[in-house]
Design a protein around this motif. Structure first.
Motif, PDB file in Angstrom:
ATOM      1  N   PRO A   1      27.109   7.413   1.167  1.00  0.00           N
ATOM      2  CA  PRO A   1      28.237   7.983   0.433  1.00  0.00           C
ATOM      3  C   PRO A   1      27.819   9.100  -0.524  1.00  0.00           C
ATOM      4  O   PRO A   1      26.805   8.999  -1.207  1.00  0.00           O
ATOM      5  N   VAL A   2      28.623  10.147  -0.528  1.00  0.00           N
ATOM      6  CA  VAL A   2      28.427  11.284  -1.411  1.00  0.00           C
ATOM      7  C   VAL A   2      29.780  11.649  -2.001  1.00  0.00           C
ATOM      8  O   VAL A   2      30.812  11.086  -1.618  1.00  0.00           O
ATOM      9  N   ALA A   3      29.762  12.586  -2.937  1.00  0.00           N
ATOM     10  CA  ALA A   3      31.019  13.002  -3.551  1.00  0.00           C
ATOM     11  C   ALA A   3      30.917  14.458  -3.952  1.00  0.00           C
ATOM     12  O   ALA A   3      29.850  14.941  -4.333  1.00  0.00           O
TER      13      ALA A   3
ATOM     14  N   TRP B   1      26.662   9.213  -4.162  1.00  0.00           N
ATOM     15  CA  TRP B   1      27.635   8.214  -4.590  1.00  0.00           C
ATOM     16  C   TRP B   1      27.099   6.841  -4.200  1.00  0.00           C
ATOM     17  O   TRP B   1      26.054   6.731  -3.556  1.00  0.00           O
ATOM     18  N   THR B   2      27.803   5.786  -4.591  1.00  0.00           N
ATOM     19  CA  THR B   2      27.363   4.430  -4.276  1.00  0.00           C
ATOM     20  C   THR B   2      28.541   3.606  -3.769  1.00  0.00           C
ATOM     21  O   THR B   2      29.704   3.885  -4.070  1.00  0.00           O
ATOM     22  N   HIS B   3      28.207   2.570  -3.017  1.00  0.00           N
ATOM     23  CA  HIS B   3      29.238   1.636  -2.571  1.00  0.00           C
ATOM     24  C   HIS B   3      29.861   0.907  -3.753  1.00  0.00           C
ATOM     25  O   HIS B   3      31.049   0.573  -3.730  1.00  0.00           O
TER      26      HIS B   3
ATOM     27  N   ILE C   1      30.220  -5.661  -0.606  1.00  0.00           N
ATOM     28  CA  ILE C   1      30.238  -4.431  -1.412  1.00  0.00           C
ATOM     29  C   ILE C   1      29.099  -3.517  -0.983  1.00  0.00           C
ATOM     30  O   ILE C   1      29.302  -2.374  -0.619  1.00  0.00           O
ATOM     31  N   GLY C   2      27.884  -4.016  -1.023  1.00  0.00           N
ATOM     32  CA  GLY C   2      26.737  -3.237  -0.567  1.00  0.00           C
ATOM     33  C   GLY C   2      26.092  -2.453  -1.699  1.00  0.00           C
ATOM     34  O   GLY C   2      26.695  -2.216  -2.751  1.00  0.00           O
ATOM     35  N   ASP C   3      24.851  -2.074  -1.461  1.00  0.00           N
ATOM     36  CA  ASP C   3      24.086  -1.353  -2.477  1.00  0.00           C
ATOM     37  C   ASP C   3      23.660   0.034  -2.011  1.00  0.00           C
ATOM     38  O   ASP C   3      22.653   0.569  -2.456  1.00  0.00           O
TER      39      ASP C   3
END
Length: 808
Positions: free
Chosen positions: A64-66, A282-284, A386-388
């Protein structure tokens, strides 16, 4: 032209209404783009990010990115547009780049959205966050939740479960005959028409927009006007070969027939602010948050699994769960996996679902693999549901110079940012660990709290330092804000320290800043801070302020040597403060009320600890330190013997002298006898006991003194048994506060000592047997508690015979 016909791909642009971060929507978008093959793809997002879209094809870009947009003159004013691997927008971007199609963003520019976030005129949504998020039918900030309305219409009581059944399970093995309501949005999984689901969803949203309008958000009307203008421009260049990926809530507005003049009128006069845009990791965990910069996804790890699993998602998920539990040394066999899959499928069938969803898999895992316990289930939620995951962004992405320097330092020092919190133990005698410590302290000074110290430094110092590290996406905003101080971490921290020294008004603030400068290794900032400290200390005559400032200076002197820092100037200021405290403390301790006495006792503890840390006081080397120590001991003697000083301070002074070996045990007993004599008011005596044996910042184990010195315990016991009945109620709260602060083991030992009485060999210290102890039980006093026991035990009647002797 209706909303449905615009989605068939035969006429007009292809409007693909999605739910952000939905794996089913992402798969459907990919299938629709493969079928239609548009030459241009328009995506809901800030147009300032168009130049950054090619980076999405970089192999070093890992979601994930933003997209981060922030105001140039106010970096703290920022918005994020997060994208995960399973986000429809990310899938559309990657598809367009892979197929050579033009791709760009069409939402309202960030230059307007950031300015509108600070303009009260545009704050029309309840609970709306300036996070670049979108009201896509998920109910975030809307007064009406479209998904909830559609779910209720389909007979569901849970909007999330309805959306998962109808959309997210498409293409994951769901049966063609889906649950009630699925047919309303098009055919089930496996149907040949990849556009049908978008057509059905568009019709549903059109009906909702006819009923609810813009859902209470005037800003959506402005955004949709800008998107329509961008869509018109794209159609001029590409005809009908245009695909639009946006929140499903906006599809009816994009299909609406309006004039260019009307749309431009809505955009006229919007506020503006200069902005910069870049990609950030980004993060989960941030995707799973509904506020701040989160995206409001309860289970990003589960969604990522649904998107990436080629087939049999439930079986593959149960295998992941089993692997995690095995890594945690839990016994999970293949039979557990098989049984969990069967149970999940059975639960889905009983609940009328096309495929086992997250609820069914969680229930099955809890029953089969966790044996009904929620403890291992919490681990599964944290690591898998959720995940890391933490995304990565290539170095070619734009970044402020400070961010680039921080990235370089992170690589040099092997401190990789991680989404999971981890402990870092540093040995300051090693060059690398010392450099890591300086970096983390400099970032904290800049307000970038990547690391938090774990545990304080107590006592006489250590070469070890503990940190808790966790990288959060919004720290990129903090780094951008700190960029105004300099282009490197060292330069920025130095400039920030100098500015803080110039603006600090309290003496304690400057001393704390001096300590942070030493910890962060800022030699160029320390002279400025020391000048400000000396000036402020010379003007401040409040003993309380001086007492608050001294501990930070003493710690700096003690631990600065570990970092090979020159602290000569600091030592001079600290010694001067200590001597001024010695002069001003006795007068400041007279005439205090109870609250003021308690506060001054805290200052007494802090100064005593600080004086012991000053150079030359630990081993006798250094005349200055010895002089301060002697002056301080003399002050404590005066406080302990002065009747005008509150009892809590006199008791504390006597205790500090006794612990340091500067007060003989016999003298301590004499002072206690005087303080507890019949001529002393009970409240004053109780306060003295609180100061002498109560806990404190430097003496948390005050009760151990009574455990090991029966004479002092006897004095306390004799005084307590002699307190008049009319005064006992007044002193009881203070005594309770004193003794309740002891550890349970200390309280138990004291109780046993009092019950047992004096030892046969006499008191532990020389002298007469302590008063207050009895050789046997006083039956009259013991029987006096019977009415209270009867009340507590609920015994009926007035006959106490059955309770007599109960405690003997």
């Amino acid at each position: 032209m209706t909303a449905s016909t615009m989605r068939t791909g035969t006429t007009g642009p292809l409007l693909l209404g999605v739910r952000h971060h939905g794996p089913g929507s992402a798969r459907a978008v990919r299938a629709a783009l493969d079928a239609a093959g548009p030459t241009a793809v328009l995506i809901e997002g800030p147009p300032e990010g168009d130049a950054l879209l090619p980076l999405a094809a970089d192999e070093r870009m890992s979601p994930p990115v933003a997209l981060l947009a922030h105001a140039v003159d106010d970096p703290g004013r920022a918005s994020f547009w997060p994208m995960a691997e399973f986000s429809p927008e990310w899938v559309a971007i990657r598809w367009a780049l892979a197929h050579g199609a033009e791709v760009r963003f069409i939402d309202l520019p960030a230059t307007h959205t950031l300015a509108m976030a600070k303009d009260p005129t545009w704050r029309d949504g309840e609970g709306e966050e300036a996070d670049g998020g979108d009201t896509d039918g998920q109910g975030y900030g809307l007064r009406v939740d479209p998904i909830a309305v559609l779910a209720e219409t389909a007979g569901y009581d849970d909007p999330e479960r309805w959306w998962e059944d109808v959309i997210e399970h498409r293409g994951t093995g769901a049966a063609p005959n889906g649950p009630p309501g699925a047919g309303d949005l098009g055919p089930g999984a496996g149907e040949p028409d990849p556009l049908a689901v978008f057509s059905g969803l568009a019709d549903a949203m059109a009906a909702l927009r006819e009923t609810y309008g813009h859902g209470g958000h005037d800003r959506d009307l402005v955004r949709e006007a800008h998107m329509r203008l961008q869509l018109r421009a794209a159609r001029k260049a590409h005809g009908d070969g245009v695909a639009v990926v946006c929140g499903a809530w906006h599809v009816p507005a994009l299909a609406e027939k309006t004039t260019v003049t009307a749309d431009r009128a809505l955009l006229k006069g919007l506020p503006k602010v200069r902005t910069d845009v870049t990609w950030v990791p980004w993060t989960h965990r941030r995707l799973a948050r509904h506020s701040g910069y989160g995206a409001g996804i309860d289970s990003p790890g589960w969604y990522g699994h649904l998107f990436s699993a080629p087939d049999r998602p439930v079986e593959r998920w149960m295998t992941k769960v089993a692997g995690l539990l095995r890594d945690e040394d839990r016994t999970v066999s293949s039979a557990h996996v098989i049984e969990a899959v069967r149970l999940a499928g059975t639960l889905a069938a009983m609940r009328g679902r096309p495929l086992a969803g997250l609820t069914e898999t969680v229930d099955a895992v809890r029953a089969v693999m966790c044996e009904g316990s929620d403890v291992p289930l919490g681990l599964i939620t944290d690591r898998l549901i959720i995940g890391d995951a933490l995304g990565e962004v290539p170095d070619s992405a734009p970044a402020v110079p400070l961010q680039r320097d921080l990235t370089r330092l992170q690589r040099t020092l092997r401190l990789k940012p991680e989404a999971l919190e981890r402990e870092l133990d540093l040995d300051l005698r090693k060059d690398t660990d010392a450099a890591r410590s300086r970096l983390l302290h400099r970032l904290r000074l800049l307000g970038v709290d990547w690391g938090e110290p774990s545990g304080g430094r107590a006592g006489t110092g250590t070469f070890r330092e503990g940190w808790r590290l966790r990288w959060e996406p919004e720290l990129h905003v903090k780094v951008a804000e700190a960029g105004v101080w300099g282009t490197t971490v060292l330069a920025a921290a130095t400039a920030r320290a100098r500015a803080d020294a110039a603006s600090a008004t309290a003496l304690a603030e400057i001393t704390a800043l001096a300590e942070r400068c030493l910890l962060a290794g800022l030699p160029d900032a320390l002279p400025v801070v020391m000048r400000a400290l000396a000036d402020r200390a010379a003007l401040d005559a409040d003993v309380g302020h001086l007492a608050q400032a001294l501990p930070a200076l003493a710690r700096s002197l003690r631990y600065g040597d570990v970092r090979s820092t020159d602290t000569a100037a600091l030592a001079k200021v600290a010694t001067g403060l200590a001597l001024r405290i010695c002069v001003g403390l006795p007068p400041a301790c007279t005439g205090l009320d109870a609250d003021g006495a308690d506060e001054m006792r805290g200052h007494l503890d802090a100064v005593h600890t600080a004086v012991r840390l000053l150079p030359g006081t630990a081993d006798g080397s250094g005349d200055t330190g010895e002089d301060v120590t002697a002056r301080w001991a003399a002050v404590l003697h005066r406080l302990a013997a002065r009747d005008s000083v509150p009892g809590v301070i006199r008791g504390r002074a006597a205790r500090l002298l006794l612990d340091d070996g500067r007060l003989a045990p016999d003298e301590a007993a004499r002072l206690m006898g005087l303080a507890l004599s019949p001529g002393t008011p009970p409240a004053g005596a109780a306060a003295w006991i609180e100061g002498f044996v109560g806990g404190g910042t430097s003496h948390p184990g005050g009760g151990m003194l009574l455990v090991h010195d029966e004479r002092l315990l006897g004095l306390v016991d004799a005084w307590l048994t002699g307190v008049p009945a009319e005064a006992f109620t007044d002193v009881l709260p203070l005594l309770r506060r004193t003794f309740s602060a002891y550890e349970p083991g200390v309280r138990r030992t004291l109780g046993e000592l009092v019950r047992r009485g004096p030892s046969p060999q006499g008191p532990s210290r020389a002298g007469a047997a302590p008063p207050g102890f009895a050789a046997g039980l006083d039956e009259r006093r013991a029987d006096a508690v019977l009415p209270l026991l009867r009340l507590l035990l609920g015994a009926a009647g007035d006959d106490d015979n059955e309770l007599l002797g109960a405690g003997r």
